[in-house]
Write an enzyme that holds these catalytic residues in place. Sequence first.
Site, PDB file in Angstrom:
ATOM      1  N   SER A 290       7.455   8.255  -2.895  1.00 18.71           N
ATOM      2  CA  SER A 290       8.725   8.936  -3.161  1.00 18.71           C
ATOM      3  C   SER A 290       8.430  10.128  -4.062  1.00 18.71           C
ATOM      4  O   SER A 290       7.337  10.233  -4.611  1.00 18.71           O
ATOM      5  CB  SER A 290       9.689   7.999  -3.891  1.00 18.71           C
ATOM      6  OG  SER A 290       9.361   7.937  -5.269  1.00 18.71           O
ATOM      7  N   ASP A 291       9.380  11.023  -4.224  1.00 18.09           N
ATOM      8  CA  ASP A 291       9.209  12.017  -5.274  1.00 18.09           C
ATOM      9  C   ASP A 291       9.702  11.382  -6.579  1.00 18.09           C
ATOM     10  O   ASP A 291      10.245  10.280  -6.595  1.00 18.09           O
ATOM     11  CB  ASP A 291       9.937  13.323  -4.944  1.00 18.09           C
ATOM     12  CG  ASP A 291       9.290  14.501  -5.684  1.00 18.09           C
ATOM     13  OD1 ASP A 291       8.557  14.263  -6.676  1.00 18.09           O
ATOM     14  OD2 ASP A 291       9.512  15.658  -5.299  1.00 18.09           O
ATOM     15  N   TRP A 292       9.502  12.062  -7.648  1.00 20.14           N
ATOM     16  CA  TRP A 292       9.746  11.534  -8.997  1.00 20.14           C
ATOM     17  C   TRP A 292      11.176  10.959  -9.108  1.00 20.14           C
ATOM     18  O   TRP A 292      12.156  11.726  -9.091  1.00 20.14           O
ATOM     19  CB  TRP A 292       9.537  12.651 -10.005  1.00 20.14           C
ATOM     20  CG  TRP A 292       9.640  12.289 -11.443  1.00 20.14           C
ATOM     21  CD1 TRP A 292      10.786  12.008 -12.134  1.00 20.14           C
ATOM     22  CD2 TRP A 292       8.573  12.179 -12.383  1.00 20.14           C
ATOM     23  NE1 TRP A 292      10.494  11.742 -13.442  1.00 20.14           N
ATOM     24  CE2 TRP A 292       9.126  11.840 -13.631  1.00 20.14           C
ATOM     25  CE3 TRP A 292       7.181  12.341 -12.313  1.00 20.14           C
ATOM     26  CZ2 TRP A 292       8.366  11.663 -14.778  1.00 20.14           C
ATOM     27  CZ3 TRP A 292       6.420  12.161 -13.455  1.00 20.14           C
ATOM     28  CH2 TRP A 292       7.006  11.823 -14.670  1.00 20.14           C
ATOM     29  N   ALA A 293      11.236   9.643  -9.170  1.00 18.72           N
ATOM     30  CA  ALA A 293      12.527   8.936  -9.318  1.00 18.72           C
ATOM     31  C   ALA A 293      13.526   9.214  -8.199  1.00 18.72           C
ATOM     32  O   ALA A 293      14.721   8.985  -8.369  1.00 18.72           O
ATOM     33  CB  ALA A 293      13.160   9.246 -10.673  1.00 18.72           C
TER      34      ALA A 293
END
Length: 752
Positions: A290-293
């Site tokens: 995933s991307d950050w959070a």
Amino acid sequence: MAKHDMHGNKSTVLTVLFAALILTANASAQDRQIEQKVDALLKQMTLEEKVGQLHQLSGRDLTGPANNKNTNILAEIRKGKIGSMLNVKGVAETREVQAAALQSRLKIPLLLSLDVIHGYKTIFPIPLAEAASWDLPAIEQSAHIAAKEAAASGIHWTFAPMVDISRDPRWGRVMEGAGEDTYLGSQIAKARVLGFQGRKLGGTDAIMATAKHFAAYGAAIAGRDYNAVDMSEHQLWETYLPPFKAAVDAGVATFMNSFNTLNGIPATGSSYLQRDILKGAWKYQGFVVSDWASIAEMVKHGYAADIPDAAQKAINAGSDMDMEGFAYSSSLVQLVKSGKVKTALLDDAVKRILYKKFELGLFDDPYRFSDAKREQEVLNDPSHRLIARDIARKSLVLLKNDKQTLPLNKAAKSIAVIGPLADAHRDLEGGWIVKSDAGQVASLLDGIRSHVTKDTEVIFASGCDVACTKTDGFSAALAAADKADTVLLVLGESWDMSGEAKSRTDLGLPGLQTQLFEALQAKGKPVTVVIMAGRPLVFNAVADQASAILYTWFAGSEGGNAIADVLFGDYSPSGKLPMTFPRNVGQIPISYEQYETGRPVQDVKNVVYKSAYIDAPNTPRYAFGHGLSYTDFSYSNLSLSTTSMQPGSTVTVSFDLRNTGKRDGEEVVQLYLRDPVASIVRPVKQLKGFQKIKLAAGEQKRVAFSIDQAMLSFYDSKLKWIAEPGKFIIMLGSASDDIRLSDELQLLDKPK
Ligand code: NOJ
């Protein structure tokens, strides 16, 4: 390849085929072995340990919003609760976290990742700049050196290349990509993946690459970062997905999904993107981070009710690893126990990740990338700086050069070097740097001093800083110009005005920079302007009045020397714009790849009831593909091997390219095609090929392109990939608005 090589004797051909078969057989035997190891390991894992493999945490250097959850990471690693980390670097740090992983029950090594976007210690030009080189071997080499340095410093995996197409320079992240064009972007995606990963993962000079951000992130509404994307399926398939597919074909090890929603669904929670397209239609075997959070952010989007709901949606949709979202670590165990997430889905995600750990050789030696001696040697290899200088020179774009103002004379009596970026060190590196030392970057002023003769006086005055809010320094700058024969002005953005979360609504030169230019220009001496920036800027006064303009982006550790090489003619500029430069922000989004309207402008003086603006032309300031050289090239004698193309066959297009000037130089010849009448309206032109060709002064070469049916194909209204019989227009030129040769080709509907 020479003819006799291609048709070499039968036994050579057989030997080569046999060797290829053995290699493939060995590769698949190796794959099967890894699969068996992965299966055996999975059987020993508890549910908690499996979830741990999907949890990725950041080290100290945050590259996203901070949270307060990263306490006692080492203890969590020892419990087998973390499978990967980002933002940990250097042999000492990476060994420390890996040692903790080896104290966990199953001793599964960590995957260590980092944003190695354009170099590790040696900083190469920003990716958009490298794209301007149109030099695929050089781009591949730059990624290879970055991988080599990172791999010697404990890194296994980079979050690059960013392959997002973008036609909106307000979006700060255009600096990380290859620009606006799908074909150029796909070629560069491939070159970068091969550069980072080598031909096969497993060597200690290669790291895993990531194709990001899947998908359509570059089309964020109004160029505002993280914003929603609303796009037709047609545009998605035709323009935005191909560079990702090119990365898959090049063997990219991982994908990263994106922050944006796409037609209402967060990409992170999109089964359509991740399961149907990526892991389904494209049969992708790597894993998706995933991307950050971005998993947790699905709650804020209004797509998930709470964190467990977000975790459930993301894993079901095919997001395998959760970066800094704490959604999987907090909810997945319970989701699997309650049956909301099937064990088979969890296992699939875990297997994909474990597979990569085996492939990298981490189970044989978890520290194989963290070797202090290799780190010392590789990070101090002087050849890397030479390579960085070479690609930096190739990335610079000469936008304008009236009356051959450039190149400058090394033996000039005096040169005034003016402007807020003339003596910049850190800015030359651009954004996304991880381990470099700005103290070792030569500024342009340094580069100039080392190029001129000892009798040349170099007079420096900054005039103002980059923000340029005051005119206090202008008088010193004007005095410097008075004293000198040659005036060089270095303007632009600072390094932190582009990149993630750096969208701008005003793309002009910051503050009073234009005023500084105009004051100098009023002196009546020819002014050469160098512009450093992470995106196309709008600088009409400079474009109208300056004698010469060199657009240098952020050119990296060797930027100052490389720019001076070009300014003084040691290298003839060869860069071409990978993005259209608008005249004003109101023209954005803008690309050469437009559709004809029913009311095209035929006469710029009469735009009433035409598809036009009443306050600006439709044309850009500088077109995609534009870039001048110190020499000139002529294009002539176009010929086609046939003008009637049989379905499934190829046609060769060739022409003579001649260097008609007095200097050696390189030209990027560009092949564009148009399908003038089709079942859906096709763009006025689309890039379908290019070659960067070096010619000595006076030299001529026959250049050939091969056109196949795929190049004539498009997605029809049912998203079927087809080539429709009929007429095609072939265009060859030096820029998208500088077509030099053109002809027609008929695609037949059946073999003649
Ligand atoms: C957020 C960015 O969008 C992504 O490109 C980057 O790789 C991660 N942060 C990690 O730093």
